[in-house]
Design an enzyme around this catalytic site. Sequence first.
Site, PDB file in Angstrom:
ATOM      1  N   ASP A 138       0.854  -1.197   0.000  1.00  0.00           N
ATOM      2  CA  ASP A 138       0.000   0.000   0.000  1.00  0.00           C
ATOM      3  C   ASP A 138       0.892   1.249   0.000  1.00  0.00           C
ATOM      4  O   ASP A 138       2.120   1.147  -0.055  1.00  0.00           O
ATOM      5  CB  ASP A 138      -0.987  -0.027   1.192  1.00  0.00           C
ATOM      6  N   HIS A 163       8.402  -5.630  -1.333  1.00  0.00           N
ATOM      7  CA  HIS A 163       7.534  -6.527  -2.093  1.00  0.00           C
ATOM      8  C   HIS A 163       6.767  -5.797  -3.196  1.00  0.00           C
ATOM      9  O   HIS A 163       5.710  -6.241  -3.621  1.00  0.00           O
ATOM     10  CB  HIS A 163       6.565  -7.254  -1.149  1.00  0.00           C
ATOM     11  N   CYS A 223       5.092  -3.508 -17.395  1.00  0.00           N
ATOM     12  CA  CYS A 223       4.898  -4.435 -18.508  1.00  0.00           C
ATOM     13  C   CYS A 223       5.530  -5.787 -18.173  1.00  0.00           C
ATOM     14  O   CYS A 223       6.659  -5.833 -17.677  1.00  0.00           O
ATOM     15  CB  CYS A 223       5.534  -3.849 -19.765  1.00  0.00           C
ATOM     16  N   CYS A 274       8.569  -5.960 -21.331  1.00  0.00           N
ATOM     17  CA  CYS A 274       9.697  -5.019 -21.394  1.00  0.00           C
ATOM     18  C   CYS A 274       9.919  -4.299 -20.065  1.00  0.00           C
ATOM     19  O   CYS A 274      10.867  -3.522 -19.936  1.00  0.00           O
ATOM     20  CB  CYS A 274       9.506  -4.015 -22.531  1.00  0.00           C
ATOM     21  N   GLY A 286       4.285  -4.945  13.255  1.00  0.00           N
ATOM     22  CA  GLY A 286       3.167  -5.597  12.558  1.00  0.00           C
ATOM     23  C   GLY A 286       3.547  -6.586  11.482  1.00  0.00           C
ATOM     24  O   GLY A 286       2.893  -6.627  10.446  1.00  0.00           O
ATOM     25  N   THR A 287       4.560  -7.412  11.746  1.00  0.00           N
ATOM     26  CA  THR A 287       4.849  -8.477  10.777  1.00  0.00           C
ATOM     27  C   THR A 287       4.966  -9.806  11.496  1.00  0.00           C
ATOM     28  O   THR A 287       5.458  -9.869  12.625  1.00  0.00           O
ATOM     29  CB  THR A 287       6.137  -8.198   9.975  1.00  0.00           C
ATOM     30  N   ALA A 329      -0.127  -1.062  16.423  1.00  0.00           N
ATOM     31  CA  ALA A 329       0.629   0.038  15.796  1.00  0.00           C
ATOM     32  C   ALA A 329      -0.022   1.390  16.065  1.00  0.00           C
ATOM     33  O   ALA A 329       0.656   2.363  16.424  1.00  0.00           O
ATOM     34  CB  ALA A 329       0.724  -0.210  14.297  1.00  0.00           C
TER      35      ALA A 329
HETATM   36  P1  OAD Z   1       1.058 -11.283   8.213  1.00  0.00           P
HETATM   37  O1  OAD Z   1      -0.380 -11.301   7.913  1.00  0.00           O
HETATM   38  O2  OAD Z   1       1.835 -12.544   8.009  1.00  0.00           O
HETATM   39  O3  OAD Z   1       1.283 -10.845   9.728  1.00  0.00           O
HETATM   40  C1  OAD Z   1       0.636  -9.713  10.257  1.00  0.00           C
HETATM   41  C2  OAD Z   1       1.222  -9.428  11.629  1.00  0.00           C
HETATM   42  O4  OAD Z   1       0.653  -8.207  12.069  1.00  0.00           O
HETATM   43  C3  OAD Z   1       0.954 -10.465  12.693  1.00  0.00           C
HETATM   44  O5  OAD Z   1       2.162 -10.727  13.414  1.00  0.00           O
HETATM   45  C4  OAD Z   1      -0.059  -9.788  13.610  1.00  0.00           C
HETATM   46  O6  OAD Z   1       0.056 -10.183  14.985  1.00  0.00           O
HETATM   47  C5  OAD Z   1       0.306  -8.331  13.442  1.00  0.00           C
HETATM   48  N1  OAD Z   1      -0.783  -7.371  13.693  1.00  0.00           N
HETATM   49  C6  OAD Z   1      -2.109  -7.531  13.486  1.00  0.00           C
HETATM   50  N2  OAD Z   1      -2.774  -6.412  13.793  1.00  0.00           N
HETATM   51  C7  OAD Z   1      -1.845  -5.508  14.200  1.00  0.00           C
HETATM   52  C8  OAD Z   1      -1.898  -4.163  14.627  1.00  0.00           C
HETATM   53  N3  OAD Z   1      -3.066  -3.507  14.728  1.00  0.00           N
HETATM   54  N4  OAD Z   1      -0.734  -3.543  14.962  1.00  0.00           N
HETATM   55  C9  OAD Z   1       0.444  -4.199  14.885  1.00  0.00           C
HETATM   56  N5  OAD Z   1       0.558  -5.475  14.467  1.00  0.00           N
HETATM   57  C10 OAD Z   1      -0.567  -6.124  14.132  1.00  0.00           C
HETATM   58  O7  OAD Z   1       1.692 -10.074   7.374  1.00  0.00           O
HETATM   59  P2  OAD Z   1       3.224  -9.803   6.974  1.00  0.00           P
HETATM   60  O8  OAD Z   1       4.144 -10.202   8.052  1.00  0.00           O
HETATM   61  O9  OAD Z   1       3.295  -8.425   6.469  1.00  0.00           O
HETATM   62  O10 OAD Z   1       4.124 -10.922   0.792  1.00  0.00           O
HETATM   63  O11 OAD Z   1       3.401 -10.809   5.755  1.00  0.00           O
HETATM   64  C11 OAD Z   1       4.620 -10.818   5.066  1.00  0.00           C
HETATM   65  C12 OAD Z   1       4.386 -11.048   3.594  1.00  0.00           C
HETATM   66  O12 OAD Z   1       3.570 -12.219   3.419  1.00  0.00           O
HETATM   67  C13 OAD Z   1       3.594  -9.956   2.906  1.00  0.00           C
HETATM   68  O13 OAD Z   1       4.394  -8.869   2.482  1.00  0.00           O
HETATM   69  C14 OAD Z   1       3.045 -10.684   1.717  1.00  0.00           C
HETATM   70  C15 OAD Z   1       2.587 -11.968   2.375  1.00  0.00           C
HETATM   71  O14 OAD Z   1       2.526 -13.083   1.553  1.00  0.00           O
HETATM   72  C16 OAD Z   1       3.904 -10.843  -0.525  1.00  0.00           C
HETATM   73  O15 OAD Z   1       2.801 -10.616  -0.993  1.00  0.00           O
HETATM   74  C17 OAD Z   1       5.127 -11.074  -1.358  1.00  0.00           C
END
Ligand code: OAD
Length: 267
Positions: free
Chosen positions: A118, A133, A141, A144, A207-208, A251
């Site tokens: 986003d 990502h 494209c 190309c 938040g990951t 967050a």
């Molecule tokens: P996930 O959905 O795997 O994890 C989301 C994390 O956010 C979890 O650890 C939650 O506990 C946490 N979370 C949820 N609500 C929250 C909040 N309000 N504040 C803080 N944290 C919160 O998402 P990502 O780790 O971003 O890749 O996933 C990594 C990648 O997997 C993404 O970039 C995407 C996906 O497949 C691609 O598309 C290449």
Amino acid sequence: MLLTINKPQVPPELLAALTNARRIVVFTGAGMSAESGIATFRDKPDSLWAKFNTREMASPDGWRKNKNRVWAWYEGRRGAVLQTEPNAGHVAIAELSATLQNLHGQPVQVDVITQNVDNLHERAGSTSVTHLHGSLFAPRCMACECPGEFIPGEPDQSLMSLDPPRCSHCNSYIRPGVVWFGEAMPQGPWRHAEDLVDICHVMLVVGTSGIVWPAAELPINAHNLGKFTAEINPAPSELAKYMKVQWTSSAATGLPALIEELKKLKP
Ligand code: OAD
């Protein structure tokens, strides 16, 4: 009746580390945008990978088999993002550098490295944002690799099928500008992110789930390099064991509280 409001307790070690830092990396994932109303990928029953098949929607094979379905899905996601706003967490990250500079008078560089596709960090005012990502807003494209144009108008989120636009240079299909499973991350942003980790003093992980590689390597590298690492997540992630501080907070609650506390500190 007395109403008790539990303000999030900001970890004092984190405040101290930020106050001493001159370079800060904020590493974000889908949880960063959750309170803006954008679904995460895996932590809820209604998260994206619980509802949609990654092979169909997020792989080169899925694209080859059904371009119209895949294009419609990404256009729907872009439309959803356009209808949301940055949350208080995005805004707090954008304010972090100026808040610290006001405190001690020294320049502070804050670099965001995000797995999110986003544009909410940019819309909140962060000026250094590296997308590992890709982006929903940078189609290209498939042949190309020239940047592509969207069909004008609001993306329709209800469409199940939509013709992808064609490249104005070679007439091939324009594809979503995101990284799919089985694809390498764009090397420029990745190398830049590695460099930012090398030179930072503090890494804040927000938040990951920390399970997608190689992105998850970055916080682990930060830990191995002896940087101060802290996580903000309502539930400890896979990366928690590499953190000096695991702050159980969302967050949009924790980050503004952090700014508020930093503003109260005396130079
Ligand atoms: P996930 O959905 O795997 O994890 C989301 C994390 O956010 C979890 O650890 C939650 O506990 C946490 N979370 C949820 N609500 C929250 C909040 N309000 N504040 C803080 N944290 C919160 O998402 P990502 O780790 O971003 O890749 O996933 C990594 C990648 O997997 C993404 O970039 C995407 C996906 O497949 C691609 O598309 C290449």
